[in-house]
Enzyme design. Structure first.
Site, mmCIF file in Angstrom:
data_model
loop_
_atom_site.group_PDB
_atom_site.id
_atom_site.type_symbol
_atom_site.label_atom_id
_atom_site.label_comp_id
_atom_site.label_asym_id
_atom_site.label_seq_id
_atom_site.Cartn_x
_atom_site.Cartn_y
_atom_site.Cartn_z
ATOM 1 N N GLY A 278 0.915 -20.887 9.588
ATOM 2 C CA GLY A 278 1.301 -19.493 9.754
ATOM 3 C C GLY A 278 0.235 -18.565 9.201
ATOM 4 N N SER B 62 -1.699 -16.778 6.836
ATOM 5 C CA SER B 62 -1.721 -16.928 5.375
ATOM 6 C C SER B 62 -3.134 -17.132 4.843
ATOM 7 C CB SER B 62 -0.855 -18.123 4.972
ATOM 8 O OG SER B 62 -1.149 -19.250 5.796
ATOM 9 N N ALA C 192 -5.544 -17.532 1.928
ATOM 10 C CA ALA C 192 -5.382 -17.909 0.524
ATOM 11 C C ALA C 192 -5.738 -16.757 -0.403
ATOM 12 C CB ALA C 192 -6.264 -19.124 0.223
ATOM 13 N N LYS D 97 -5.785 -21.459 17.546
ATOM 14 C CA LYS D 97 -6.087 -20.052 17.241
ATOM 15 C C LYS D 97 -7.490 -19.904 16.648
ATOM 16 C CE LYS D 97 -5.286 -20.850 12.750
ATOM 17 N NZ LYS D 97 -6.236 -20.713 11.624
ATOM 18 N N THR E 215 -5.921 -14.575 11.797
ATOM 19 C CA THR E 215 -7.199 -15.277 11.881
ATOM 20 C C THR E 215 -8.176 -14.552 12.788
ATOM 21 O OG1 THR E 215 -5.981 -17.355 11.604
ATOM 22 C CG2 THR E 215 -8.265 -17.537 12.305
ATOM 23 N N ASN F 54 -13.599 -18.586 10.780
ATOM 24 C CA ASN F 54 -13.862 -18.638 12.218
ATOM 25 C C ASN F 54 -14.224 -17.258 12.756
ATOM 26 O OD1 ASN F 54 -13.023 -21.554 13.057
ATOM 27 N ND2 ASN F 54 -11.432 -20.873 11.668
#
Length: 336
Positions: free
Chosen positions: A140, A142, A144, A195, A252, A260
Site C-alpha cells: 500500500g 507507505s 518509510a 506500480k 510511488t 523508481n
C-alpha cells in the site's frame, strides 16, 4: 505479548519494526550488519536509511538470526528482492533448528529476476510448510520516511488466512498507521510490483519538464494496464482500485521519496540507466520488474503499451521523447 522478528533493517523494515514496537509488540530487527545492529541498540538510530529519525528504545536489533526468530509469532521479511531466497534459506534452517513455526509475512515489492516469481512464491519454496502457519503480504501507499514521522498511513495486509491477517492488523495498527485486510495475495503482490514501472515513467515526465496533466494521464492509463494484466493472471480486479493498487501507484508515481520515481526523473534529465543505478546506491525494483512484466504481457496476450514503451527505453535504447511520441500517436479508441 505478541513477538515479532523483522528481517531486513533498511528503511521500510526499520519503519515497520518501529511501528510494531511502539504498539507494545516485542520486536527483534535482524540485519546482516553487526555495526548497524549496534547503532540501533545504542543510539536508537538508523542513520543510513532513515536520517534524523529516532527509534523507540524498546526496539532491539541483532545480526544473529536465531536470536531474532526464537519465540516469534510472526516473521516479517523486508529484504530486497534479490536477497529474499538467501535470507529465506537461512530462516528455514533456523526454524528447523528451533523446531518452531511462524506466521510468515513480507513487505517487499518486486519480482524475482529470471524466474519472475512473486515474493510469496519464493518464500513458500524455501521455507517448508510445516514451519509456516500462514503467508501474508503488507502493501500500500507507505513511504518509510513518512511512516517513521507518524504521517497518516493506510496499508493492506493480504492473506488467505484470516486469523494471521488479523493478528498482523492488530500488531501494526494505531492512530497514525491503519491497516485493512483482504484475501488477494496474488493481486496485492502484482500491484506492488507493477506500480514501480509506471513510477519510472512518471518520474521521466517530470525530468523532461512535463506537468501534472501528463502524470495524471500516465498514472490513470498505467492503472488500466496493471488491472488488465492482474485479471489475466487470476487476481481480483478490485484489488487494483484499493490501497495496494491505485493507492500505492499514486504515492510511488508522484513522490521524490520513491526510488523508481527519482530514477525516472534522472533518465528524463538525460542520464544513462547505468549512471542512474550507480548514483542511486539502492535497488531500483522497477527496472527488473519492467522486463518481467513485458514478458508477462506477451505470455498472457495483454495489451500494455506504456509498459512496452518503458521496456524499450530501459532495454532497447529508445529515447524517452520518441517513446512519448509513439504513445501519443497510437490509434484513437474508446476509454471503456
Amino acid at each position: 505479548m505478541t513477538k515479532m522478528a523483522v528481517l531486513g533493517a533498511g528503511s521500510w523494515g526499520t519503519a515497520l519494526a518501529n511501528t510494531a514496537a511502539e504498539n507494545g509488540t516485542e520486536v527483534h530487527l535482524w540485519t546482516h550488519n553487526p555495526k548497524q545492529a549496534d547503532e540501533i541498540n545504542q543510539n536508537h538510530t538508523n542513520a543510513r536509511y532513515l536520517p534524523n529519525a529516532k527509534l523507540i528504545q524498546t526496539l532491539t536489533a541483532t545480526s544473529d538470526m536465531t536470536s531474532a526468530v526464537a519465540g516469534a509469532d510472526i516473521v516479517l521479511n523486508v529484504v530486497p528482492t534479490k536477497a529474499v531466497r538467501e535470507v529465506a534459506k537461512e530462516l528455514a534452517k533456523t526454524l528447523e533448528l528451533l523446531d518452531h513455526t511462524v506466521i510468515l509475512a513480507h513487505a517487499t515489492k518486486g519480482l524475482e529476476q529470471g524466474t519472475y516469481k512473486r515474493i510469496s512464491e519464493m518464500l513458500a519454496e524455501e521455507v517448508p510448510v510445516q514451519r509456516r502457519s500462514a503467508l501474508a503480504v503488507i502493501s500500500g501507499p507507505s513511504h518509510a520516511e513518512d511512516v517513521i514521522k507518524h504521517d497518516l498511513t493506510a496499508v493492506t495486509i493480504a492473506s488467505t488466512d484470516d486469523e494471521a491477517a488479523k493478528l498482523l492488523q492488530k500488531v501494526l495498527s494505531n492512530r497514525h498507521f491503519r491497516t485493512y485486510t483482504n484475501h488477494d495475495l496474488l493481486g496485492s503482490e502484482l500491484a506492488a510490483a507493477l506500480k514501480n514501472i509506471i513510477a519510472i515513467g512518471s518520474g521521466a515526465l517530470t525530468g523532461l519538464g512535463y506537468g501534472d496533466n501528463a502524470k495524471a494521464a500516465l498514472l490513470t492509463r498505467g492503472l488500466v494496464e496493471m488491472r488488465r494484466l492482474g485479471q489475466a493472471m487470476g487476481a481480483q480486479p478490485e484489488t487494483f482500485l484499493g490501497l495496494s493498487g491505485i493507492g500505492d501507484l499514486i504515492v510511488t508515481g508522484m513522490s521524490k521519496n520513491s526510488r523508481n520515481y527519482r530514477a525516472g526523473m534522472a533518465l528524463g534529465e538525460g542520464k544513462t540507466l547505468a549512471a542512474v543505478q550507480e548514483d542511486m546506491g539502492m535497488v531500483i525494483e522497477g527496472v527488473n520488474t519492467t522486463k518481467a512484466v513485458y514478458d508477462f504481457a506477451t505470455q498472457y496476450k495483454v495489451d500494455m503499451p506504456i509498459t512496452a514503451a518503458i521496456y524499450r527505453v530501459l532495454y532497447e535504447g529508445l529515447s524517452i521523447p520518441d517513446a512519448i511520441d509513439e504513445l501519443m500517436s497510437r490509434p484513437l479508441k474508446s476509454e471503456s
